[in-house]
Design a protein around this motif. Structure first.
Motif, PDB file in Angstrom:
ATOM      1  N   MET A   8       7.619 -15.226  -5.070  1.00 24.37           N
ATOM      2  CA  MET A   8       7.492 -14.046  -5.927  1.00 24.37           C
ATOM      3  C   MET A   8       8.789 -13.253  -5.872  1.00 24.37           C
ATOM      4  O   MET A   8       9.492 -13.272  -4.856  1.00 24.37           O
ATOM      5  CB  MET A   8       6.349 -13.135  -5.458  1.00 24.37           C
ATOM      6  N   THR A   9       9.100 -12.557  -6.950  1.00 28.29           N
ATOM      7  CA  THR A   9      10.220 -11.627  -6.931  1.00 28.29           C
ATOM      8  C   THR A   9       9.718 -10.282  -6.415  1.00 28.29           C
ATOM      9  O   THR A   9       8.511 -10.032  -6.360  1.00 28.29           O
ATOM     10  CB  THR A   9      10.818 -11.430  -8.327  1.00 28.29           C
ATOM     11  N   LEU A  10      10.639  -9.406  -6.058  1.00 30.36           N
ATOM     12  CA  LEU A  10      10.247  -8.090  -5.563  1.00 30.36           C
ATOM     13  C   LEU A  10       9.466  -7.320  -6.622  1.00 30.36           C
ATOM     14  O   LEU A  10       8.463  -6.677  -6.316  1.00 30.36           O
ATOM     15  CB  LEU A  10      11.490  -7.302  -5.132  1.00 30.36           C
ATOM     16  N   SER A  11       9.919  -7.382  -7.868  1.00 31.80           N
ATOM     17  CA  SER A  11       9.222  -6.638  -8.922  1.00 31.80           C
ATOM     18  C   SER A  11       7.807  -7.177  -9.134  1.00 31.80           C
ATOM     19  O   SER A  11       6.871  -6.404  -9.365  1.00 31.80           O
ATOM     20  CB  SER A  11      10.020  -6.688 -10.230  1.00 31.80           C
ATOM     21  N   GLN A  12       7.630  -8.492  -9.052  1.00 30.14           N
ATOM     22  CA  GLN A  12       6.287  -9.075  -9.194  1.00 30.14           C
ATOM     23  C   GLN A  12       5.374  -8.614  -8.054  1.00 30.14           C
ATOM     24  O   GLN A  12       4.203  -8.277  -8.273  1.00 30.14           O
ATOM     25  CB  GLN A  12       6.378 -10.605  -9.204  1.00 30.14           C
ATOM     26  N   LEU A  13       5.936  -8.572  -6.849  1.00 28.02           N
ATOM     27  CA  LEU A  13       5.150  -8.133  -5.699  1.00 28.02           C
ATOM     28  C   LEU A  13       4.771  -6.659  -5.842  1.00 28.02           C
ATOM     29  O   LEU A  13       3.645  -6.266  -5.537  1.00 28.02           O
ATOM     30  CB  LEU A  13       5.943  -8.356  -4.413  1.00 28.02           C
ATOM     31  N   GLN A  14       5.723  -5.849  -6.294  1.00 31.68           N
ATOM     32  CA  GLN A  14       5.454  -4.424  -6.461  1.00 31.68           C
ATOM     33  C   GLN A  14       4.372  -4.176  -7.506  1.00 31.68           C
ATOM     34  O   GLN A  14       3.570  -3.242  -7.367  1.00 31.68           O
ATOM     35  CB  GLN A  14       6.743  -3.687  -6.827  1.00 31.68           C
ATOM     36  N   GLU A  15       4.330  -4.993  -8.539  1.00 31.71           N
ATOM     37  CA  GLU A  15       3.276  -4.884  -9.559  1.00 31.71           C
ATOM     38  C   GLU A  15       1.898  -5.108  -8.950  1.00 31.71           C
ATOM     39  O   GLU A  15       0.906  -4.540  -9.406  1.00 31.71           O
ATOM     40  CB  GLU A  15       3.520  -5.888 -10.686  1.00 31.71           C
ATOM     41  N   GLN A  16       1.847  -5.928  -7.912  1.00 32.18           N
ATOM     42  CA  GLN A  16       0.576  -6.214  -7.239  1.00 32.18           C
ATOM     43  C   GLN A  16       0.323  -5.271  -6.064  1.00 32.18           C
ATOM     44  O   GLN A  16      -0.649  -5.443  -5.330  1.00 32.18           O
ATOM     45  CB  GLN A  16       0.565  -7.660  -6.734  1.00 32.18           C
ATOM     46  N   HIS A  17       1.221  -4.282  -5.880  1.00 29.47           N
ATOM     47  CA  HIS A  17       1.130  -3.341  -4.760  1.00 29.47           C
ATOM     48  C   HIS A  17       1.078  -4.094  -3.427  1.00 29.47           C
ATOM     49  O   HIS A  17       0.334  -3.734  -2.511  1.00 29.47           O
ATOM     50  CB  HIS A  17      -0.103  -2.444  -4.907  1.00 29.47           C
ATOM     51  N   GLY A  18       1.904  -5.135  -3.352  1.00 28.88           N
ATOM     52  CA  GLY A  18       1.965  -5.942  -2.141  1.00 28.88           C
ATOM     53  C   GLY A  18       2.962  -5.410  -1.136  1.00 28.88           C
ATOM     54  O   GLY A  18       3.559  -4.339  -1.320  1.00 28.88           O
ATOM     55  N   ALA A  19       3.149  -6.158  -0.061  1.00 26.10           N
ATOM     56  CA  ALA A  19       4.048  -5.744   1.013  1.00 26.10           C
ATOM     57  C   ALA A  19       5.076  -6.829   1.287  1.00 26.10           C
ATOM     58  O   ALA A  19       4.760  -8.023   1.273  1.00 26.10           O
ATOM     59  CB  ALA A  19       3.255  -5.450   2.284  1.00 26.10           C
ATOM     60  N   VAL A  20       6.315  -6.403   1.548  1.00 29.57           N
ATOM     61  CA  VAL A  20       7.407  -7.309   1.895  1.00 29.57           C
ATOM     62  C   VAL A  20       7.532  -7.355   3.418  1.00 29.57           C
ATOM     63  O   VAL A  20       7.447  -6.321   4.079  1.00 29.57           O
ATOM     64  CB  VAL A  20       8.747  -6.821   1.302  1.00 29.57           C
ATOM     65  N   ILE A  21       7.745  -8.540   3.962  1.00 30.15           N
ATOM     66  CA  ILE A  21       7.896  -8.684   5.416  1.00 30.15           C
ATOM     67  C   ILE A  21       9.184  -9.436   5.723  1.00 30.15           C
ATOM     68  O   ILE A  21       9.401 -10.559   5.242  1.00 30.15           O
ATOM     69  CB  ILE A  21       6.690  -9.420   6.027  1.00 30.15           C
ATOM     70  N   ASP A  22      10.033  -8.805   6.519  1.00 28.26           N
ATOM     71  CA  ASP A  22      11.294  -9.390   6.979  1.00 28.26           C
ATOM     72  C   ASP A  22      11.011 -10.116   8.288  1.00 28.26           C
ATOM     73  O   ASP A  22      10.583  -9.509   9.266  1.00 28.26           O
ATOM     74  CB  ASP A  22      12.310  -8.261   7.193  1.00 28.26           C
ATOM     75  N   THR A  23      11.262 -11.420   8.324  1.00 23.56           N
ATOM     76  CA  THR A  23      10.935 -12.226   9.510  1.00 23.56           C
ATOM     77  C   THR A  23      12.123 -12.413  10.447  1.00 23.56           C
ATOM     78  O   THR A  23      12.045 -13.155  11.417  1.00 23.56           O
ATOM     79  CB  THR A  23      10.406 -13.604   9.083  1.00 23.56           C
ATOM     80  N   ARG A  24      13.230 -11.734  10.167  1.00 22.67           N
ATOM     81  CA  ARG A  24      14.427 -11.879  10.992  1.00 22.67           C
ATOM     82  C   ARG A  24      14.361 -10.986  12.232  1.00 22.67           C
ATOM     83  O   ARG A  24      13.473 -10.144  12.368  1.00 22.67           O
ATOM     84  CB  ARG A  24      15.669 -11.507  10.173  1.00 22.67           C
ATOM     85  N   ALA A  25      15.322 -11.167  13.117  1.00 24.06           N
ATOM     86  CA  ALA A  25      15.438 -10.297  14.291  1.00 24.06           C
ATOM     87  C   ALA A  25      15.669  -8.863  13.834  1.00 24.06           C
ATOM     88  O   ALA A  25      16.261  -8.614  12.774  1.00 24.06           O
ATOM     89  CB  ALA A  25      16.588 -10.765  15.170  1.00 24.06           C
ATOM     90  N   SER A  26      15.234  -7.895  14.636  1.00 26.62           N
ATOM     91  CA  SER A  26      15.320  -6.496  14.243  1.00 26.62           C
ATOM     92  C   SER A  26      16.756  -6.030  14.016  1.00 26.62           C
ATOM     93  O   SER A  26      16.987  -5.123  13.209  1.00 26.62           O
ATOM     94  CB  SER A  26      14.642  -5.611  15.287  1.00 26.62           C
ATOM     95  N   ALA A  27      17.727  -6.621  14.696  1.00 30.06           N
ATOM     96  CA  ALA A  27      19.129  -6.226  14.487  1.00 30.06           C
ATOM     97  C   ALA A  27      19.531  -6.394  13.031  1.00 30.06           C
ATOM     98  O   ALA A  27      20.202  -5.533  12.448  1.00 30.06           O
ATOM     99  CB  ALA A  27      20.044  -7.047  15.396  1.00 30.06           C
ATOM    100  N   LEU A  48      -2.325  -3.230   5.968  1.00 30.25           N
ATOM    101  CA  LEU A  48      -2.467  -4.532   5.311  1.00 30.25           C
ATOM    102  C   LEU A  48      -3.911  -5.006   5.455  1.00 30.25           C
ATOM    103  O   LEU A  48      -4.521  -4.861   6.515  1.00 30.25           O
ATOM    104  CB  LEU A  48      -1.521  -5.562   5.936  1.00 30.25           C
ATOM    105  N   THR A  49      -4.439  -5.577   4.404  1.00 32.97           N
ATOM    106  CA  THR A  49      -5.776  -6.178   4.434  1.00 32.97           C
ATOM    107  C   THR A  49      -5.654  -7.632   3.997  1.00 32.97           C
ATOM    108  O   THR A  49      -4.624  -8.031   3.437  1.00 32.97           O
ATOM    109  CB  THR A  49      -6.735  -5.445   3.479  1.00 32.97           C
ATOM    110  N   PRO A  50      -6.691  -8.441   4.236  1.00 32.70           N
ATOM    111  CA  PRO A  50      -6.639  -9.841   3.777  1.00 32.70           C
ATOM    112  C   PRO A  50      -6.420  -9.972   2.276  1.00 32.70           C
ATOM    113  O   PRO A  50      -5.990 -11.024   1.804  1.00 32.70           O
ATOM    114  CB  PRO A  50      -8.012 -10.382   4.196  1.00 32.70           C
ATOM    115  N   ALA A  51      -6.686  -8.900   1.529  1.00 35.90           N
ATOM    116  CA  ALA A  51      -6.497  -8.957   0.073  1.00 35.90           C
ATOM    117  C   ALA A  51      -5.073  -8.585  -0.345  1.00 35.90           C
ATOM    118  O   ALA A  51      -4.696  -8.758  -1.510  1.00 35.90           O
ATOM    119  CB  ALA A  51      -7.486  -8.016  -0.607  1.00 35.90           C
ATOM    120  N   THR A  52      -4.265  -8.084   0.592  1.00 34.16           N
ATOM    121  CA  THR A  52      -2.904  -7.660   0.264  1.00 34.16           C
ATOM    122  C   THR A  52      -2.005  -8.864  -0.014  1.00 34.16           C
ATOM    123  O   THR A  52      -1.997  -9.829   0.755  1.00 34.16           O
ATOM    124  CB  THR A  52      -2.297  -6.840   1.418  1.00 34.16           C
ATOM    125  N   SER A  53      -1.246  -8.789  -1.092  1.00 36.04           N
ATOM    126  CA  SER A  53      -0.242  -9.825  -1.369  1.00 36.04           C
ATOM    127  C   SER A  53       0.965  -9.575  -0.473  1.00 36.04           C
ATOM    128  O   SER A  53       1.490  -8.454  -0.429  1.00 36.04           O
ATOM    129  CB  SER A  53       0.187  -9.775  -2.837  1.00 36.04           C
TER     130      SER A  53
END
Length: 435
Positions: free
Chosen positions: A30-49, A93-98
């Motif tokens: 998904m693109t960021l705009s598509q995710l935002q349309e679904q009121h979803g959440a972005v998750i960064d899986t990298r190290a915190s640095a 976040l809920t199980p329904a969240t994109s």
């Protein structure tokens, strides 16, 4: 063999069909705009640095996607399924969240698997991640929280982002003799005993003259970049905050402390620190930044104000007066009118501010935690704890977050409680108690 009724079989078929339909509706990317349309959440899986703002290469992008959460794949071994569920609940976040992940292929797959195991099945990859630098967010001063590989590259003489402008030193800070340092430490690191910067009876910072002598002894001038780390992050932060007060311009701490270096599998040394050539002169007046410390009268003047916050960085049992937190501090209670800035489970832990690997929790999480107690970035904010260590760690985080007017109330609860005329609160209470 038990026979299944036609009705049961039909229900099972419909259930499987429904799950299949849900899976089919969830795209692989998904693109960021598509995710935002679904009121979803972005998750960064990298190290915190890298989430905080360090680029993964000298010419790489810096920061994270807007409003992205950080769930580093490197934390997963330290997180139970219950902790994953708690993390998700904390971030609404809920199980329904994109959900859409980005990072590396391996980190994305690892996080995706754990989330799906926890019941979060609407998981995609963010297809346009880190491709639009202008929209990325970062800690305003991410460079003040360094990471192990950065120190290693600096020591190897390789070019690094946010390199020191001049001379630099790596120093371990801890209380007392260097017993753990002798067993293993970062190669070339010096050693500072916290007794060199604070003293009894109240464990306040030493006099400015003693600070000047201590800095000279360790070869530190105002323009020396000092990179501090500790077996406990707050020991390094205590020394860092006092050095900044003294006037050392560029003081950084290793995010996650010694554990971060050890976990990275980087080289270590044994034995005593090398002899240091003393600095002939600090090169500037001491203190260079006196506003970074407040005394008891200044702390009292910050209470019950909208434009200021005196912030307790103590555990909840300390804040409500169940315990003093220390064997050598007898009075229990809290400064009446102080705001609770969170801490940890007791006087020696800071879980509320740490990721599972001990690095700084995301700035958004910390700011949200503070906002609930009316602690805001535009205020004059002074942190305190029992004697200054925990307060110094949060000071360093707030500074990295770009908070402009932050300080430490050096005396803390130890000094405040030693004066019977000072107002004290005990018992359960909420943010309204400080208004």
């Amino acid at each position: 063999m038990k026979r299944v009724s036609q009705l049961t079989a039909l229900a099972l078929f419909c259930s499987l069909a429904s799950l299949s339909s849900l899976a089919a509706e969830m795209p692989d990317t998904m693109t960021l705009s598509q995710l935002q349309e679904q009121h979803g959440a972005v998750i960064d899986t990298r190290a915190s640095a890298f989430y905080n703002g360090w680029p993964q290469s000298l010419s790489g992008t810096s920061g994270h996607e807007p409003a992205a959460l950080n769930l580093s794949a490197s934390w997963l071994d330290a997180m139970s399924d219950e902790q994953i569920a708690i993390w998700a609940k904390q971030h609404h976040l809920t199980p329904a969240t994109s959900l859409a992940l980005y990072g590396g292929d391996k980190t994305n797959q690892a996080v995706k698997a754990r989330l799906e195991k926890a019941g979060y099945t609407h998981v995609s990859l963010l297809s346009d991640a880190l491709q639009t630098p202008a929209r990325l967010q970062r800690l305003p001063h991410f460079e003040q929280l360094v990471y192990p590989q950065w120190i290693h590259q600096l020591q190897q003489g390789n070019p690094v982002t946010a390199a020191p402008a001049g001379n630099w030193k790596v120093i371990e800070a801890a209380w007392g003799a260097p017993k753990f340092y002798l067993l293993n430490h970062i190669p070339g690191a010096g050693y500072i005993d916290t007794n060199e910067v604070e003293s009894e009876p109240l464990w306040n910072k030493v006099s400015d003259d003693k600070l000047k002598a201590m800095l000279a002894k360790h070869g530190i001038r105002h323009d020396t970049t000092v990179i501090l780390y500790g077996r406990d992050v707050y020991a390094a932060a205590r020394v860092a905050q006092i050095m900044l007060y003294a006037g050392v311009k560029d003081v950084r701490i290793l995010d996650g402390g010694w554990k971060a270096w050890s976990d990275a599998g980087l080289p270590v040394e044994r034995g005593m620190p090398a002899e240091v050539k003393p600095a002939a002169d600090f090169g500037a007046p001491i203190p260079g930044q006196p506003q970074l410390m407040v005394d008891m009268e200044q702390a009292r003047g910050m209470l019950h104000r909208k434009d200021a916050s005196l912030v307790s960085i103590r555990s909840w049992p300390e804040f409500i007066g169940e315990t003093s937190g220390y064997s050598y501090i007898k009075p229990k209670g809290e400064i009446a009118g102080a705001r609770w800035g969170h801490g940890g489970s007791d006087a020696t832990h800071m879980e509320d501010f740490h990721n599972p690997d001990g690095t700084m929790r995301s700035a958004d999480d910390i700011a949200s935690m503070w906002k609930s107690w009316n602690i805001l970035p535009e205020q004059h904010v002074a942190f305190y704890c029992g004697t200054g260590w925990r307060a110094s760690e949060t000071f360093m985080y707030a500074r990295a977050m770009g908070w402009k007017n932050v300080a430490v109330y050096d005396g803390g609860w130890y000094e405040w409680s030693s004066h019977p005329q000072n107002p004290v609160s005990t018992g359960e209470r909420g943010p309204e108690s400080s208004l």
